[in-house]
Design a protein around this motif. Sequence first.
Motif, PDB file in Angstrom:
ATOM      1  N   ILE A   1      -6.688 -18.971   4.367  1.00 56.75           N
ATOM      2  CA  ILE A   1      -5.085 -18.712   4.678  1.00 56.75           C
ATOM      3  C   ILE A   1      -4.950 -17.445   3.873  1.00 56.75           C
ATOM      4  O   ILE A   1      -5.141 -17.436   2.818  1.00 56.75           O
ATOM      5  N   ILE A   2      -4.261 -16.557   4.468  1.00 58.58           N
ATOM      6  CA  ILE A   2      -3.562 -15.423   3.834  1.00 58.58           C
ATOM      7  C   ILE A   2      -2.124 -15.439   3.996  1.00 58.58           C
ATOM      8  O   ILE A   2      -1.880 -15.584   5.546  1.00 58.58           O
ATOM      9  N   ILE A   3      -1.222 -15.416   3.310  1.00 56.74           N
ATOM     10  CA  ILE A   3      -0.079 -15.643   3.162  1.00 56.74           C
ATOM     11  C   ILE A   3       0.803 -14.356   2.406  1.00 56.74           C
ATOM     12  O   ILE A   3       0.359 -14.149   1.357  1.00 56.74           O
ATOM     13  N   GLY A   4       1.607 -13.559   3.167  1.00 57.83           N
ATOM     14  CA  GLY A   4       2.212 -12.258   2.214  1.00 57.83           C
ATOM     15  C   GLY A   4       2.850 -11.445   3.175  1.00 57.83           C
ATOM     16  O   GLY A   4       3.499 -11.905   4.244  1.00 57.83           O
ATOM     17  N   ARG A   5       3.389 -10.435   2.453  1.00 62.47           N
ATOM     18  CA  ARG A   5       4.148  -9.474   2.995  1.00 62.47           C
ATOM     19  C   ARG A   5       3.988  -7.983   2.297  1.00 62.47           C
ATOM     20  O   ARG A   5       3.442  -8.032   1.581  1.00 62.47           O
ATOM     21  N   GLY A   6       4.679  -7.029   2.780  1.00 58.06           N
ATOM     22  CA  GLY A   6       4.574  -5.928   1.946  1.00 58.06           C
ATOM     23  C   GLY A   6       5.566  -5.724   0.789  1.00 58.06           C
ATOM     24  O   GLY A   6       6.131  -6.683   0.533  1.00 58.06           O
ATOM     25  N   GLY A   7       5.664  -4.581   0.104  1.00 60.63           N
ATOM     26  CA  GLY A   7       6.611  -4.686  -1.105  1.00 60.63           C
ATOM     27  C   GLY A   7       8.218  -4.672  -0.517  1.00 60.63           C
ATOM     28  O   GLY A   7       8.453  -4.744   0.439  1.00 60.63           O
ATOM     29  N   GLY A   8       8.828  -4.539  -1.597  1.00 54.51           N
ATOM     30  CA  GLY A   8      10.368  -4.612  -1.323  1.00 54.51           C
ATOM     31  C   GLY A   8      11.067  -4.892  -2.625  1.00 54.51           C
ATOM     32  O   GLY A   8      10.394  -5.175  -3.737  1.00 54.51           O
ATOM     33  N   SER A   9      12.384  -5.038  -2.658  1.00 50.11           N
ATOM     34  CA  SER A   9      13.134  -5.485  -3.903  1.00 50.11           C
ATOM     35  C   SER A   9      13.013  -6.836  -4.299  1.00 50.11           C
ATOM     36  O   SER A   9      12.300  -7.671  -3.467  1.00 50.11           O
ATOM     37  N   ILE A  10      13.124  -6.978  -5.451  1.00 56.45           N
ATOM     38  CA  ILE A  10      12.951  -8.711  -6.040  1.00 56.45           C
ATOM     39  C   ILE A  10      13.658  -9.815  -4.881  1.00 56.45           C
ATOM     40  O   ILE A  10      13.239 -10.746  -4.496  1.00 56.45           O
ATOM     41  N   GLU A  11      15.014  -9.179  -4.216  1.00 53.86           N
ATOM     42  CA  GLU A  11      15.530  -9.827  -3.162  1.00 53.86           C
ATOM     43  C   GLU A  11      14.684  -9.974  -1.954  1.00 53.86           C
ATOM     44  O   GLU A  11      14.669 -11.129  -1.347  1.00 53.86           O
ATOM     45  N   ASP A  12      14.127  -8.958  -1.643  1.00 52.90           N
ATOM     46  CA  ASP A  12      13.294  -8.966  -0.510  1.00 52.90           C
ATOM     47  C   ASP A  12      12.098  -9.888  -0.726  1.00 52.90           C
ATOM     48  O   ASP A  12      11.718 -10.707   0.314  1.00 52.90           O
ATOM     49  N   LEU A  13      11.565  -9.968  -1.862  1.00 56.76           N
ATOM     50  CA  LEU A  13      10.401 -10.896  -1.976  1.00 56.76           C
ATOM     51  C   LEU A  13      10.653 -12.171  -2.328  1.00 56.76           C
ATOM     52  O   LEU A  13       9.943 -12.968  -2.646  1.00 56.76           O
TER      53      LEU A  13
ATOM     54  N   ILE B   1      -4.591 -17.459   0.013  1.00 53.57           N
ATOM     55  CA  ILE B   1      -4.665 -15.910  -0.622  1.00 53.57           C
ATOM     56  C   ILE B   1      -3.209 -15.527  -0.695  1.00 53.57           C
ATOM     57  O   ILE B   1      -2.772 -15.305   0.394  1.00 53.57           O
ATOM     58  N   SER B   2      -2.282 -15.261  -1.757  1.00 52.70           N
ATOM     59  CA  SER B   2      -1.180 -14.725  -1.798  1.00 52.70           C
ATOM     60  C   SER B   2      -1.431 -13.069  -1.819  1.00 52.70           C
ATOM     61  O   SER B   2      -2.031 -12.755  -2.607  1.00 52.70           O
ATOM     62  N   ALA B   3      -0.796 -12.510  -0.928  1.00 54.74           N
ATOM     63  CA  ALA B   3      -0.885 -11.196  -0.585  1.00 54.74           C
ATOM     64  C   ALA B   3       0.638 -10.740  -0.571  1.00 54.74           C
ATOM     65  O   ALA B   3       1.092 -10.021   0.600  1.00 54.74           O
ATOM     66  N   VAL B   4       1.487 -10.675  -1.529  1.00 54.46           N
ATOM     67  CA  VAL B   4       2.708 -10.385  -1.693  1.00 54.46           C
ATOM     68  C   VAL B   4       2.996  -8.987  -2.383  1.00 54.46           C
ATOM     69  O   VAL B   4       2.809  -9.020  -3.459  1.00 54.46           O
ATOM     70  N   GLY B   5       3.636  -8.127  -1.679  1.00 53.86           N
ATOM     71  CA  GLY B   5       4.002  -6.877  -2.449  1.00 53.86           C
ATOM     72  C   GLY B   5       3.037  -6.048  -2.814  1.00 53.86           C
ATOM     73  O   GLY B   5       1.917  -5.864  -2.342  1.00 53.86           O
ATOM     74  N   HIS B   6       3.372  -5.383  -3.873  1.00 57.27           N
ATOM     75  CA  HIS B   6       2.110  -4.430  -4.305  1.00 57.27           C
ATOM     76  C   HIS B   6       1.843  -4.599  -5.880  1.00 57.27           C
ATOM     77  O   HIS B   6       2.163  -5.662  -6.281  1.00 57.27           O
TER      78      HIS B   6
END
Length: 197
Positions: free
Chosen positions: A155-167, A187-192
């Motif tokens: 499993i890959i779970i994540g999102r692109g970058g953003g502010s601390i509130e977005d993440l 696999i955590s794929a969060v932010g940059h």
Amino acid sequence: FYFTLKDKDASIRCVMFKGFAQYVKFNVQDGLQVVLRGKVSLYEKDGQYQFYAQEMHEYGKGDIALQFEQIKEKLQKEGLFDSDSKRQIPKFPKRIAVITSDTGAAVRDIINILSRRWNLTEILLCPVAVQGENAVPDMLTALDCVYNRGDCDTIIIGRGGGSIEDLWAFNSEQLARKIYESPIPVISAVGHETDFT
């Protein structure tokens, strides 16, 4: 940092030495409202009191940073981050569940990289909200669905970058516990690279 902390009525000279300043995660500039933690002492050379800052948070963000540290410490004490609990990622996965927004740049990046590195894998896209009040419930439901299917090996779970509130949804204690229960590697794929959740 050498600076003056002031409001409309008073001011005090401050210093934050490198050992503490290296942990400040925002761009410090004149006029910024901050919350400091540290100690007051007498600077004998000038005979003036000075504040020795050990922590600095942007005003309004200190609570969220404290909440993050408390959750992290609690889960760490319970062993949720122990490396011996991590599941081995298959070298050649057959089916990968990707839990993310189906409209963001992150999903395109993940699909692009997977197709270049191992194009024999099947991708199961599980679209979810990745910020806002629906994000955590959506991700928990998606994880349950993937666990119950029993036909994915990663499993890959994540999102692109953003502010601390977005993440922030990715700092959910419920989400961390659900991932810890996973029968397959996640696999955590969060932010940059600079983002930490």
